[in-house]
Motif scaffolding. Structure first.
Motif, PDB file in Angstrom:
ATOM      1  N   TRP A 359      43.628  40.555  31.021  1.00 35.45           N
ATOM      2  CA  TRP A 359      43.638  42.129  30.406  1.00 35.45           C
ATOM      3  C   TRP A 359      43.065  42.766  31.470  1.00 35.45           C
ATOM      4  N   ARG A 360      41.925  42.655  31.853  1.00 33.56           N
ATOM      5  CA  ARG A 360      40.971  43.362  32.773  1.00 33.56           C
ATOM      6  C   ARG A 360      41.854  43.601  34.042  1.00 33.56           C
ATOM      7  N   GLU A 363      44.541  46.226  33.678  1.00 39.30           N
ATOM      8  CA  GLU A 363      44.134  47.397  34.023  1.00 39.30           C
ATOM      9  C   GLU A 363      43.794  47.872  35.451  1.00 39.30           C
ATOM     10  N   LEU A 437      38.042  38.808  38.641  1.00 40.77           N
ATOM     11  CA  LEU A 437      36.869  39.752  37.611  1.00 40.77           C
ATOM     12  C   LEU A 437      36.294  38.756  36.732  1.00 40.77           C
ATOM     13  N   ARG A 442      31.876  43.377  32.789  1.00 39.91           N
ATOM     14  CA  ARG A 442      32.792  44.079  32.483  1.00 39.91           C
ATOM     15  C   ARG A 442      32.433  45.732  32.669  1.00 39.91           C
ATOM     16  N   ASP A 445      33.678  47.271  35.972  1.00 40.79           N
ATOM     17  CA  ASP A 445      35.107  47.381  36.403  1.00 40.79           C
ATOM     18  C   ASP A 445      35.554  48.693  36.916  1.00 40.79           C
ATOM     19  N   GLU A 446      35.119  49.648  36.338  1.00 44.32           N
ATOM     20  CA  GLU A 446      35.221  50.962  36.605  1.00 44.32           C
ATOM     21  C   GLU A 446      34.855  51.380  37.991  1.00 44.32           C
ATOM     22  N   THR A 449      36.794  49.633  40.643  1.00 41.19           N
ATOM     23  CA  THR A 449      38.237  50.338  40.771  1.00 41.19           C
ATOM     24  C   THR A 449      37.736  51.402  41.745  1.00 41.19           C
TER      25      THR A 449
END
Ligand code: PLP
Length: 466
Positions: A359-360, A363, A437, A442, A445-446, A449
């Motif tokens: 899922w991550r 994204e 990941l 968690r 993650d941003e 990115t």
């Protein structure tokens, strides 16, 4: 070309408003040093107005030297216990407890009830005993120190029997035979590289023997025609001669049951509980491997042997500090209560379901495809590894993001990621950059990115990436 005389004096440079601001931030001594260095650079290659250039250059030098060398990085390698990246990340409560104790006084060695000197050894002992089934425990600066300490305390000047199959190098220069020499113990090798039996140990026991040593081969495995006696048989033999067995277990897998099954990769991993149950007298392991705590060494086992280790003069040289005890105690408390156990990042990463990673990673792929349409982003099957010497060759299934760019090689992308803030460490395979990941928090993650977008220097700038 301007003459060297054109350089204003340091005193004059210091009167510039920009230089005054630097003095406020860094102090006069440091600024004068930086101005001198900058002036020397200007003299060697004069460019522009010396006054302006030198002060600007000094500011850059001071920025460089005042920035910390040790910085957080994002681990996108999928190696959970990555020694080069600082091993286990601490649980939030463990880090908070360390910070709380760090900034003030504590009862580290003070008995609050009696109002007198206490012992630091008490702090994590009860929890360690409850989790492992051992009678007593002691904490050192790391597992290497724990091993040297045990050998020195129990076997200095006498013989230690060890299988030839366990004379391993763990990495970072930790070689079992060399450690033995440093501790003053005498190595007595038995058996062969691939097979050692209880009778081999028995034949080597003499009045010179102090200890039987067992070493977890960690990062290395012998396959095929192999034999190694069960720990319990070794303990029975040793105890018949009133000798102790010491095991260097390294990765320190606690082996506590958990509702959600542990990954198959850990199936063959020897556990501290099993060793205690096999009647091993002393067991040493790392605090920052599978335990998921701070860097330290843990020795658990029989009370009488632990007491002997604790009172050895070397103990003082390898003892742990208050921040370590605080973080360790908090980590062990999380292990004790099953629901809170997953707050330990290592546990969370071990148990992270494939779907959660998938899922991550989706994204991440969607964001990257939007911001950098020229990229080829594929989600592929892969393997995370435990690392830290646990379960060598073990793999935990994962889902990876494979990034290829027509404009940059994977190597260029990888080094650009490493140079970013925060730096991101990733893998390269078949000229693709691989992101796992499982080992990225968690909440990172941003940041990850953004870091990847930033590393794609040719992509059109976008709001999110700047
Ligand atoms: C990792 C390891 C060590 C070294 O532990 P440190 O905590 O890094 O000092 C020693 N022995 C074994 C078997 C290991 O796996």
């Amino acid at each position: 070309m301007p003459s060297p005389r054109a350089i204003p004096s340091i005193d004059l440079l210091l009167q510039q408003p920009a230089a005054l601001a630097l003095v406020d931030a860094h102090g006069r001594t440091q600024v004068v040093d930086a101005l001198r260095t900058a002036a020397t650079e200007w003299r060697a290659a004069p460019t522009g107005d010396p006054g302006t250039w030198i002060v600007a250059r000094a500011a850059a030098l001071l920025d460089q030297t005042s920035a910390p060398l040790l910085v957080p990085v994002i681990n996108a390698t999928g190696v959970i216990i990555h020694t080069n990246l600082g091993r286990a990340p601490l649980a939030r409560t463990a880090a908070a407890r360390a910070a709380e104790v760090a900034g003030g006084y504590s009862n580290l060695e003070y008995d609050l009830e009696a109002g007198e000197r206490g012992s630091r050894h008490l702090h994590a002992e009860q929890l360690l005993c409850a989790l492992t089934g051992a009678e007593a425990a002691v904490v050192t600066s790391n597992n290497a120190a724990a091993t040297v300490l045990v050998l020195a305390a129990v076997a200095a000047g006498r013989e230690v029997i060890v299988s030839r199959g366990e004379l391993v190098e763990i990495g970072g220069g930790f070689r079992v035979p060399d450690v033995m020499t440093q501790s003053g113990a005498v190595l007595r090798e038995v058996g062969t590289t691939n097979r050692t039996r209880v009778t081999d140990y028995a034949a080597a026991i003499s009045e010179r023997t102090a200890l039987i040593l067992r070493v977890h081969p960690s990062n290395f495995r012998i396959e095929g025609f192999t034999e190694r006696p069960p720990l319990a048989d070794l303990a029975t033999l040793a105890h018949r001669f009133d000798l102790p067995v010491f095991e260097d277990l390294g990765s320190g897998w606690l082996g506590v049951p958990h509702t959600q099954p542990w990954p198959d990769a850990l199936a063959g991993e020897p556990s501290v509980r099993d060793s205690v149950a096999a009647d091993v007298d002393l067991i040493a392991f790392s605090g920052d491997k599978l335990l998921g705590g701070p860097q330290c060494g843990l020795i658990v086992g029989r009370a009488a042997w632990v007491a002997r280790v604790r009172t050895h003069p070397l103990m003082r040289a390898v003892r742990a500090g208050k921040m370590t005890y605080a973080a360790l105690e908090a980590t062990l408390a999380l292990w004790r209560r099953e629901p809170s156990r997953t707050e330990i990042p290592v546990v969370d990463m071990l148990l992270m379901p494939l779907e959660a990673i998938e899922w991550r990673v989706r994204e991440l792929a969607v964001t990257l495809r939007t911001h950098a349409p020229h990229l080829q982003c594929d989600i592929i099957d892969g393997a995370s590894t435990i690392g830290g010497g646990a379960a060598p060759q073990s793999a935990i299934p994962t889902r990876l993001l494979a990034i290829r760019s027509p404009r940059q090689s994977a190597a260029a992308l990888e080094s650009a990621l490493r140079a970013g803030t925060p730096p991101v460490v990733a893998r390269i395979q078949h000229d693709a950059l691989l992101i796992d990941l499982r080992t990225v928090r968690r909440e990172d993650d941003e940041a990850l990115t953004k870091a990847v977008c930033g590393a794609l220097q040719f992509s059109a700038p976008c709001e999110d990436c700047t």
